[in-house]
Scaffold this motif. Sequence first.
Motif, PDB file in Angstrom:
ATOM      1  N   VAL A 172     -57.067  15.018  11.954  1.00 53.36           N
ATOM      2  CA  VAL A 172     -56.028  15.968  11.558  1.00 53.36           C
ATOM      3  C   VAL A 172     -55.310  15.368  10.342  1.00 53.36           C
ATOM      4  O   VAL A 172     -55.367  14.155  10.135  1.00 53.36           O
ATOM      5  N   PRO A 173     -54.638  16.187   9.534  1.00 56.38           N
ATOM      6  CA  PRO A 173     -53.910  15.643   8.382  1.00 56.38           C
ATOM      7  C   PRO A 173     -52.842  14.629   8.822  1.00 56.38           C
ATOM      8  O   PRO A 173     -52.298  14.733   9.924  1.00 56.38           O
ATOM      9  N   ASP A 174     -52.552  13.674   7.938  1.00 58.04           N
ATOM     10  CA  ASP A 174     -51.611  12.596   8.264  1.00 58.04           C
ATOM     11  C   ASP A 174     -50.276  13.126   8.807  1.00 58.04           C
ATOM     12  O   ASP A 174     -49.745  12.607   9.784  1.00 58.04           O
ATOM     13  N   GLY A 175     -49.739  14.141   8.155  1.00 65.51           N
ATOM     14  CA  GLY A 175     -48.453  14.696   8.577  1.00 65.51           C
ATOM     15  C   GLY A 175     -48.501  15.253   9.988  1.00 65.51           C
ATOM     16  O   GLY A 175     -47.499  15.233  10.709  1.00 65.51           O
ATOM     17  N   VAL A 176     -49.670  15.750  10.382  1.00 60.61           N
ATOM     18  CA  VAL A 176     -49.839  16.297  11.740  1.00 60.61           C
ATOM     19  C   VAL A 176     -49.894  15.156  12.753  1.00 60.61           C
ATOM     20  O   VAL A 176     -49.324  15.264  13.852  1.00 60.61           O
ATOM     21  N   VAL A 177     -50.542  14.044  12.400  1.00 65.06           N
ATOM     22  CA  VAL A 177     -50.530  12.855  13.276  1.00 65.06           C
ATOM     23  C   VAL A 177     -49.091  12.451  13.546  1.00 65.06           C
ATOM     24  O   VAL A 177     -48.693  12.214  14.699  1.00 65.06           O
ATOM     25  N   GLN A 178     -48.302  12.432  12.479  1.00 66.33           N
ATOM     26  CA  GLN A 178     -46.916  11.991  12.606  1.00 66.33           C
ATOM     27  C   GLN A 178     -46.057  12.998  13.384  1.00 66.33           C
ATOM     28  O   GLN A 178     -45.203  12.615  14.176  1.00 66.33           O
ATOM     29  N   TYR A 179     -46.327  14.274  13.181  1.00 66.89           N
ATOM     30  CA  TYR A 179     -45.580  15.306  13.908  1.00 66.89           C
ATOM     31  C   TYR A 179     -45.878  15.235  15.408  1.00 66.89           C
ATOM     32  O   TYR A 179     -44.984  15.358  16.237  1.00 66.89           O
ATOM     33  N   ILE A 180     -47.153  15.028  15.750  1.00 69.70           N
ATOM     34  CA  ILE A 180     -47.554  14.913  17.167  1.00 69.70           C
ATOM     35  C   ILE A 180     -46.803  13.753  17.830  1.00 69.70           C
ATOM     36  O   ILE A 180     -46.274  13.887  18.945  1.00 69.70           O
ATOM     37  N   ALA A 181     -46.718  12.621  17.115  1.00 68.05           N
ATOM     38  CA  ALA A 181     -46.022  11.448  17.660  1.00 68.05           C
ATOM     39  C   ALA A 181     -44.519  11.719  17.786  1.00 68.05           C
ATOM     40  O   ALA A 181     -43.904  11.432  18.828  1.00 68.05           O
ATOM     41  N   LYS A 182     -43.957  12.319  16.747  1.00 69.23           N
ATOM     42  CA  LYS A 182     -42.516  12.585  16.726  1.00 69.23           C
ATOM     43  C   LYS A 182     -42.096  13.498  17.873  1.00 69.23           C
ATOM     44  O   LYS A 182     -41.052  13.287  18.498  1.00 69.23           O
ATOM     45  N   ARG A 183     -42.911  14.499  18.174  1.00 70.53           N
ATOM     46  CA  ARG A 183     -42.588  15.475  19.216  1.00 70.53           C
ATOM     47  C   ARG A 183     -43.210  15.113  20.568  1.00 70.53           C
ATOM     48  O   ARG A 183     -43.091  15.869  21.523  1.00 70.53           O
ATOM     49  N   SER A 184     -43.893  13.971  20.630  1.00 65.69           N
ATOM     50  CA  SER A 184     -44.569  13.520  21.862  1.00 65.69           C
ATOM     51  C   SER A 184     -45.458  14.617  22.462  1.00 65.69           C
ATOM     52  O   SER A 184     -45.449  14.839  23.680  1.00 65.69           O
ATOM     53  N   LEU A 185     -46.217  15.301  21.610  1.00 65.59           N
ATOM     54  CA  LEU A 185     -47.122  16.343  22.100  1.00 65.59           C
ATOM     55  C   LEU A 185     -48.345  15.716  22.766  1.00 65.59           C
ATOM     56  O   LEU A 185     -48.737  14.596  22.434  1.00 65.59           O
ATOM     57  N   TYR A 186     -48.905  16.431  23.732  1.00 68.55           N
ATOM     58  CA  TYR A 186     -50.195  16.113  24.379  1.00 68.55           C
ATOM     59  C   TYR A 186     -50.163  14.842  25.235  1.00 68.55           C
ATOM     60  O   TYR A 186     -51.200  14.272  25.522  1.00 68.55           O
ATOM     61  N   ARG A 187     -48.983  14.388  25.626  1.00 68.67           N
ATOM     62  CA  ARG A 187     -48.918  13.154  26.428  1.00 68.67           C
ATOM     63  C   ARG A 187     -48.816  13.490  27.909  1.00 68.67           C
ATOM     64  O   ARG A 187     -48.269  14.493  28.255  1.00 68.67           O
TER      65      ARG A 187
END
Length: 187
Positions: A172-187
């Motif tokens: 996924v694009p870098d910004g999406v990696v960071q957004y996923i981490a920031k919002r704790s998605l998919y954990r």
Amino acid sequence: MGGTFDPIHNGHLVAASEVADEFSLDEVVFVPTGQPWQKDEVDVSPAEDRYLMTVIATASNPRFHVSRADIDRKGPTYTIDTLRDLREAYGPDTDLYFITGADALEKILSWKDADEIFALAHFVGVTRPGYELSAAHLPADTVSLVQVPAMAISSTDCRARVAQGKPVWYLVPDGVVQYIAKRSLYR
Ligand code: ATP
Ligand code: MG
């Protein structure tokens, strides 16, 4: 291009880029689905997160845009409503191409008002490794198939990787990696 985009990944972006090139499209409008009626057995991330990831992923491309049409409309997403909204937004002189995956195109006949949607747009089915598409039963004048460079990426796989603590960098694009981490998605 319609999709759940949970998350948007480089397979979606390559597919959009290929179709845009093949059909000389002026723009590609990514339309994240609202309440996904064909996926109600699985949890889907909030529409606003999927919308923002799509904005982040497409921001650098001047020909890529994101529409809130489906996420702002109440109720389940039907392609006919999406196409009517886009037709209204872009006016009668715009040629609409609805880009979708081979798997989704197969289900096209199960969509509400299937006959009517073919009158509203040209349909482009993009292939993903592992999916064979037979377009035999689809109207040939309104449906095209486009082979995209093989990218065996799916959102399902990206979500599973995040859940397992594995990287999704470069899927996924870098910004999406960071957004996923920031919002704790998919954990
Ligand atoms: P999920 O695994 O959750 O179903 P997905 O990766 O299929 O997600 P969607 O948001 O459902 O992503 O995808 C929107 C459209 O893009 C679908 O019609 C899908 O077939 C297509 N698509 C997804 N990944 C690829 C890929 N790597 N190459 C070509 N088309 C793809
Ligand atoms: Mg899918």
